[in-house]
Design a protein around this motif. Structure first.
Motif, PDB file in Angstrom:
ATOM      1  N   LYS A  28      -1.236 -38.377   4.150  1.00 30.79           N
ATOM      2  CA  LYS A  28      -0.316 -37.564   3.208  1.00 30.79           C
ATOM      3  C   LYS A  28      -1.396 -37.067   2.104  1.00 30.79           C
ATOM      4  O   LYS A  28      -0.957 -36.069   1.624  1.00 30.79           O
ATOM      5  CB  LYS A  28       0.652 -38.427   2.763  1.00 30.79           C
ATOM      6  CG  LYS A  28       1.795 -38.817   3.808  1.00 30.79           C
ATOM      7  CD  LYS A  28       2.679 -39.881   2.962  1.00 30.79           C
ATOM      8  CE  LYS A  28       3.832 -40.378   4.159  1.00 30.79           C
ATOM      9  NZ  LYS A  28       4.646 -41.280   3.665  1.00 30.79           N
ATOM     10  N   ALA A  29      -2.207 -37.806   1.537  1.00 26.77           N
ATOM     11  CA  ALA A  29      -3.106 -37.390   0.597  1.00 26.77           C
ATOM     12  C   ALA A  29      -3.988 -36.337   1.000  1.00 26.77           C
ATOM     13  O   ALA A  29      -4.163 -35.400   0.192  1.00 26.77           O
ATOM     14  CB  ALA A  29      -4.086 -38.711   0.087  1.00 26.77           C
ATOM     15  N   LEU A  30      -4.603 -36.177   2.250  1.00 29.57           N
ATOM     16  CA  LEU A  30      -5.382 -35.456   2.570  1.00 29.57           C
ATOM     17  C   LEU A  30      -4.461 -33.930   3.082  1.00 29.57           C
ATOM     18  O   LEU A  30      -5.315 -32.838   2.835  1.00 29.57           O
ATOM     19  CB  LEU A  30      -6.286 -35.520   3.816  1.00 29.57           C
ATOM     20  CG  LEU A  30      -7.287 -36.684   3.669  1.00 29.57           C
ATOM     21  CD1 LEU A  30      -7.909 -37.124   4.994  1.00 29.57           C
ATOM     22  CD2 LEU A  30      -8.301 -36.234   2.629  1.00 29.57           C
ATOM     23  N   ASN A  31      -3.194 -34.196   3.358  1.00 30.18           N
ATOM     24  CA  ASN A  31      -2.494 -32.679   3.696  1.00 30.18           C
ATOM     25  C   ASN A  31      -1.723 -32.442   2.726  1.00 30.18           C
ATOM     26  O   ASN A  31      -0.925 -31.635   2.766  1.00 30.18           O
ATOM     27  CB  ASN A  31      -1.705 -33.259   4.925  1.00 30.18           C
ATOM     28  CG  ASN A  31      -2.376 -33.496   6.237  1.00 30.18           C
ATOM     29  OD1 ASN A  31      -3.539 -32.689   6.494  1.00 30.18           O
ATOM     30  ND2 ASN A  31      -1.767 -34.282   6.987  1.00 30.18           N
ATOM     31  N   GLY A  32      -1.690 -33.130   1.362  1.00 23.77           N
ATOM     32  CA  GLY A  32      -1.154 -32.704   0.447  1.00 23.77           C
ATOM     33  C   GLY A  32       0.377 -32.997   0.483  1.00 23.77           C
ATOM     34  O   GLY A  32       1.307 -32.261  -0.137  1.00 23.77           O
ATOM     35  N   VAL A  44      -8.702 -41.159  -2.002  1.00 22.91           N
ATOM     36  CA  VAL A  44      -8.800 -40.782  -0.645  1.00 22.91           C
ATOM     37  C   VAL A  44      -9.607 -39.674  -0.742  1.00 22.91           C
ATOM     38  O   VAL A  44     -10.394 -39.382   0.322  1.00 22.91           O
ATOM     39  CB  VAL A  44      -7.240 -40.424  -0.034  1.00 22.91           C
ATOM     40  CG1 VAL A  44      -7.430 -39.893   1.381  1.00 22.91           C
ATOM     41  CG2 VAL A  44      -6.374 -41.694  -0.232  1.00 22.91           C
ATOM     42  N   LYS A  45      -9.393 -38.328  -1.205  1.00 19.99           N
ATOM     43  CA  LYS A  45     -10.086 -37.210  -1.264  1.00 19.99           C
ATOM     44  C   LYS A  45     -11.791 -37.656  -1.371  1.00 19.99           C
ATOM     45  O   LYS A  45     -12.432 -36.867  -0.905  1.00 19.99           O
ATOM     46  CB  LYS A  45      -9.532 -36.317  -2.157  1.00 19.99           C
ATOM     47  CG  LYS A  45      -8.447 -35.518  -1.671  1.00 19.99           C
ATOM     48  CD  LYS A  45      -7.872 -34.621  -2.535  1.00 19.99           C
ATOM     49  CE  LYS A  45      -6.451 -34.037  -2.020  1.00 19.99           C
ATOM     50  NZ  LYS A  45      -6.049 -32.894  -2.851  1.00 19.99           N
ATOM     51  N   ASP A  46     -11.887 -38.511  -2.570  1.00 22.07           N
ATOM     52  CA  ASP A  46     -13.264 -38.919  -2.742  1.00 22.07           C
ATOM     53  C   ASP A  46     -14.110 -39.634  -1.404  1.00 22.07           C
ATOM     54  O   ASP A  46     -15.144 -39.305  -1.207  1.00 22.07           O
ATOM     55  CB  ASP A  46     -13.133 -39.655  -4.038  1.00 22.07           C
ATOM     56  CG  ASP A  46     -14.589 -39.951  -4.458  1.00 22.07           C
ATOM     57  OD1 ASP A  46     -15.564 -39.142  -4.612  1.00 22.07           O
ATOM     58  OD2 ASP A  46     -14.881 -41.362  -4.214  1.00 22.07           O
TER      59      ASP A  46
END
Length: 324
Positions: A28-32, A44-46
């Motif tokens: 979810k974090a990477l897919n927005g 998560v993105k870091d």
């Protein structure tokens, strides 16, 4: 002997483990998507950046129902206007992880229809329509969000991001008057063109009685620029400034800027910087226009609203008005 191991691709499980979250949360974090705290998304993105994680675009598209691609339709095969608009749009769209597919119709309605069918078949999330002219064009009929950039739609219901030609021309005229010039001529393009009409209107609103004669309408060409100068020099008016609708006036035949100051419009380096002296002109800010269009399309794709707007160009002062 040392055997080099082929590095394994980084998986989302690796990202989740490093970030200390579940695989679902990492996805979810990477897919927005999903309702996550900003701190969690950032962590998560870091982690993904540290590991060099590259997501599966196909899986992302399937899970979101989007392809993360946008089409750009243009009639500007030369690229003078569409390429800056494309660069600006890519700046905005890349923030939404979008890729842009550029389609040049070459002013062919059959080719445009083909591209529109192809883009629809690819499932693009939206389309930006642009071109080499500021004249309005008929809207396209596609089942996805559309934004018109530089070349507006004839329909007020569409979102069109345009250039405020009148404001740019007004600024040029004000600059000329600030130099103490009293007898100003206007040379511009075809009267039927929206940009020529608005540039003349902007200049006339500022010049008032300092305008010498009627504006001279012609082509967007160097040839017309030379012809217009011949008309002015053969006339009885002692012109001390020429405000042009483009950068294509090349020869004045008098000392510039001592006898007569000259301004252009477009800030096309090929013309403006090659002129002797370099030309005071107007920067269309096409990349900014593209960024505004890209952001508007992202808003529409995300289910939000967007409104038509105009980008104000800026004056670029060079030696054709202020000397060395």
């Amino acid at each position: 002997m040392t055997i080099d191991r082929v590095s394994q691709p980084v998986r989302i499980t690796d990202v989740a483990a490093l970030a200390g979250v579940s695989i679902g949360t990492a996805s979810k974090a990477l897919n927005g998507t999903g309702q996550l705290r900003d701190a969690t998304r950032a962590r998560v993105k870091d982690a993904a950046e540290k590991l060099g994680f590259v997501g599966d675009a196909r899986a992302r598209a399937l899970s979101s129902g989007r392809t993360y691609t946008v089409g750009m339709i243009t009639t500007d095969s030369f690229g003078r206007f569409s390429i800056p608009v494309l660069l600006g749009a890519e700046d905005a769209l890349s923030a939404g992880q979008m890729a842009v597919l550029l389609c040049d119709t070459r002013d062919d309605h059959v080719r445009e229809a083909h591209y529109l069918r192809s883009l629809a078949a690819r499932g693009v999330d939206g389309i930006i329509v642009t071109g080499r002219s500021a004249d309005p064009r008929p809207p396209i009929d596609v089942p996805m969000p559309v934004v018109y950039a530089f070349t507006p739609s004839t329909s007020d219901a569409d979102v069109s991001i345009t250039l405020d030609d009148a404001a740019g021309s007004s600024e040029v005229a004000s600059h000329v008057l600030s130099l103490g010039r009293q007898r100003v001529a206007i040379v511009t393009g075809p009267a039927r063109h929206r940009s020529a009409e608005r540039r003349v209107a902007g200049a006339v609103s500022v010049l008032g009685s300092r305008l010498v004669g009627e504006p001279l309408y012609g082509e967007w060409s160097e040839r017309w620029g030379r012809q217009a100068v011949d008309v002015l020099t053969r006339g009885s008016a002692d012109v001390d400034a020429i405000v042009c609708g483009s950068d294509r006036l090349r020869e004045v035949g008098r000392s510039v800027p001592d006898d007569v100051v000259v301004t252009g419009f477009d800030d096309w380096d090929v013309m403006a910087l090659a002129s002797r002296p370099p030309l005071t002109t107007v920067d269309l800010r096409l990349e900014e226009l593209g960024r505004v269009a890209g952001r508007a399309l992202l808003d529409l794709i995300d289910g939000g609203a967007a409104a038509s707007s105009a980008v104000t160009p800026t004056l670029v002062i060079r030696e054709s008005t202020i000397g060395a």
